[in-house]
Write an enzyme that holds these catalytic residues in place. Structure first.
Site, PDB file in Angstrom:
ATOM      1  N   LEU A 142       0.764 -28.016  76.214  1.00  0.00           N
ATOM      2  CA  LEU A 142       1.316 -28.528  77.469  1.00  0.00           C
ATOM      3  C   LEU A 142       0.998 -30.008  77.643  1.00  0.00           C
ATOM      4  O   LEU A 142       1.703 -30.700  78.372  1.00  0.00           O
ATOM      5  CB  LEU A 142       0.764 -27.726  78.646  1.00  0.00           C
ATOM      6  CG  LEU A 142       1.184 -26.240  78.665  1.00  0.00           C
ATOM      7  CD1 LEU A 142       0.410 -25.488  79.738  1.00  0.00           C
ATOM      8  CD2 LEU A 142       2.690 -26.098  78.881  1.00  0.00           C
ATOM      9  N   GLN A 200      -7.395 -30.349  80.578  1.00  0.00           N
ATOM     10  CA  GLN A 200      -5.984 -30.722  80.757  1.00  0.00           C
ATOM     11  C   GLN A 200      -5.635 -31.028  82.206  1.00  0.00           C
ATOM     12  O   GLN A 200      -4.618 -31.672  82.470  1.00  0.00           O
ATOM     13  CB  GLN A 200      -5.068 -29.615  80.217  1.00  0.00           C
ATOM     14  CG  GLN A 200      -5.157 -29.456  78.706  1.00  0.00           C
ATOM     15  CD  GLN A 200      -4.345 -28.279  78.228  1.00  0.00           C
ATOM     16  OE1 GLN A 200      -4.801 -27.152  78.268  1.00  0.00           O
ATOM     17  NE2 GLN A 200      -3.110 -28.522  77.780  1.00  0.00           N
ATOM     18  N   GLY A 211      -2.016 -20.688  77.706  1.00  0.00           N
ATOM     19  CA  GLY A 211      -3.419 -21.052  77.882  1.00  0.00           C
ATOM     20  C   GLY A 211      -3.529 -22.407  78.548  1.00  0.00           C
ATOM     21  O   GLY A 211      -2.560 -23.178  78.563  1.00  0.00           O
ATOM     22  N   HIS A 257      -9.730 -28.490  73.164  1.00  0.00           N
ATOM     23  CA  HIS A 257      -9.537 -29.348  74.350  1.00  0.00           C
ATOM     24  C   HIS A 257     -10.886 -29.694  74.992  1.00  0.00           C
ATOM     25  O   HIS A 257     -11.092 -30.828  75.442  1.00  0.00           O
ATOM     26  CB  HIS A 257      -8.669 -28.646  75.391  1.00  0.00           C
ATOM     27  CG  HIS A 257      -7.192 -28.734  75.148  1.00  0.00           C
ATOM     28  ND1 HIS A 257      -6.514 -29.939  75.067  1.00  0.00           N
ATOM     29  CD2 HIS A 257      -6.248 -27.761  74.995  1.00  0.00           C
ATOM     30  CE1 HIS A 257      -5.218 -29.691  74.876  1.00  0.00           C
ATOM     31  NE2 HIS A 257      -5.029 -28.384  74.824  1.00  0.00           N
ATOM     32  N   HIS A 261      -7.593 -23.297  70.076  1.00  0.00           N
ATOM     33  CA  HIS A 261      -6.839 -24.453  70.592  1.00  0.00           C
ATOM     34  C   HIS A 261      -7.469 -24.940  71.909  1.00  0.00           C
ATOM     35  O   HIS A 261      -7.681 -26.149  72.100  1.00  0.00           O
ATOM     36  CB  HIS A 261      -5.373 -24.027  70.776  1.00  0.00           C
ATOM     37  CG  HIS A 261      -4.489 -25.024  71.451  1.00  0.00           C
ATOM     38  ND1 HIS A 261      -3.418 -25.627  70.814  1.00  0.00           N
ATOM     39  CD2 HIS A 261      -4.465 -25.515  72.727  1.00  0.00           C
ATOM     40  CE1 HIS A 261      -2.815 -26.447  71.664  1.00  0.00           C
ATOM     41  NE2 HIS A 261      -3.420 -26.394  72.824  1.00  0.00           N
ATOM     42  N   GLU A 262      -7.788 -23.990  72.796  1.00  0.00           N
ATOM     43  CA  GLU A 262      -8.371 -24.360  74.102  1.00  0.00           C
ATOM     44  C   GLU A 262      -9.781 -24.919  73.939  1.00  0.00           C
ATOM     45  O   GLU A 262     -10.162 -25.874  74.624  1.00  0.00           O
ATOM     46  CB  GLU A 262      -8.399 -23.162  75.050  1.00  0.00           C
ATOM     47  CG  GLU A 262      -7.074 -22.464  75.303  1.00  0.00           C
ATOM     48  CD  GLU A 262      -5.944 -23.372  75.681  1.00  0.00           C
ATOM     49  OE1 GLU A 262      -6.197 -24.500  76.140  1.00  0.00           O
ATOM     50  OE2 GLU A 262      -4.785 -22.970  75.501  1.00  0.00           O
TER      51      GLU A 262
END
Ligand code: GNR
Ligand code: NI
Length: 185
Positions: free
Chosen positions: A92, A51, A46, A137, A133-134
């Site tokens: 990442l 990011q 993902g 962000h 999780h995304e």
């Protein structure tokens, strides 16, 4: 298509709250294509626009081993959450660090696709975890924020040291504590 640079913790730009996507145009299509290329190249399952230093509410995901199930999620909203699941997560933007995080096991999501069409869909297991999780962000939140202050500080120091070593071309050989005195983080 182009690879984009992935920001790494503790870069303060990762703390930016993303704004809704309002223009479903060719530039958005290029950004989405670049994000998939960057995610597949990393490799990761993902990637949030945050990011790659684009502060719009856009996520790309592909959890398939064959890398042929791309999912584009824009302006996501979690409608309902069910259950709890603990998963060993990585990011990442926090390379080489893995730890357990508890999240909802199932979610119902409302979002838009790359053409701006609204959809609602249920997700579970790793896909549900990855979406949460995304979405964190997009709020400027990282999985390390769920860990203790002590762990997060250790992780920050480790990554800052690695970044410095990369910048100077120095290596960890020679100086520093003996191997047994080193921690994973
Ligand atoms: O590649 C990734 N793997 C992963 C594993 C467990 C839980 C979440 C993730 S997402 C991560 C890619 C990433 O950093 N997305 O923001
Ligand atoms: Ni991440």
């Amino acid at each position: 298509m182009a690879l984009r640079t992935i920001l790494e913790y503790p870069d303060p730009r990762l703390r930016t709250r993303a704004q809704p996507v309002t223009r479903f145009d060719a530039a958005l299509g290029t950004l989405i294509d670049d994000m998939f290329e960057t995610m597949y190249g990393a490799p990761g399952i993902g990637l949030a626009a945050t990011q790659v230093d684009v502060h719009q509410r856009l996520i790309v995901i592909d959890i398939s081993p064959e890398r042929n199930q791309p999912l584009t999620i824009i302006n996501p909203q979690i409608l309902t959450r069910e259950g709890e699941a603990s998963t060993e997560e990585g990011c990442l933007s926090v390379p080489g660090i893995f730890d357990e995080v508890k999240r909802a096991a199932k979610i119902r999501l409302r979002a838009q696709d790359r053409d701006g069409n609204l959809f609602e869909r249920d997700f579970e297991d790793i896909l549900a975890v990855c979406i949460q999780h995304e979405m964190d962000h997009l709020e400027g939140k990282l999985f390390v924020d769920y860990l203790s202050d002590l762990k997060r500080e250790r992780i920050r120091k480790k990554l800052e040291k690695e970044r410095k070593e990369r910048a100077t071309g120095a290596t960890a050989t020679g100086a520093g504590p003996p191997a047994g005195a080193r921690r994973a983080y």
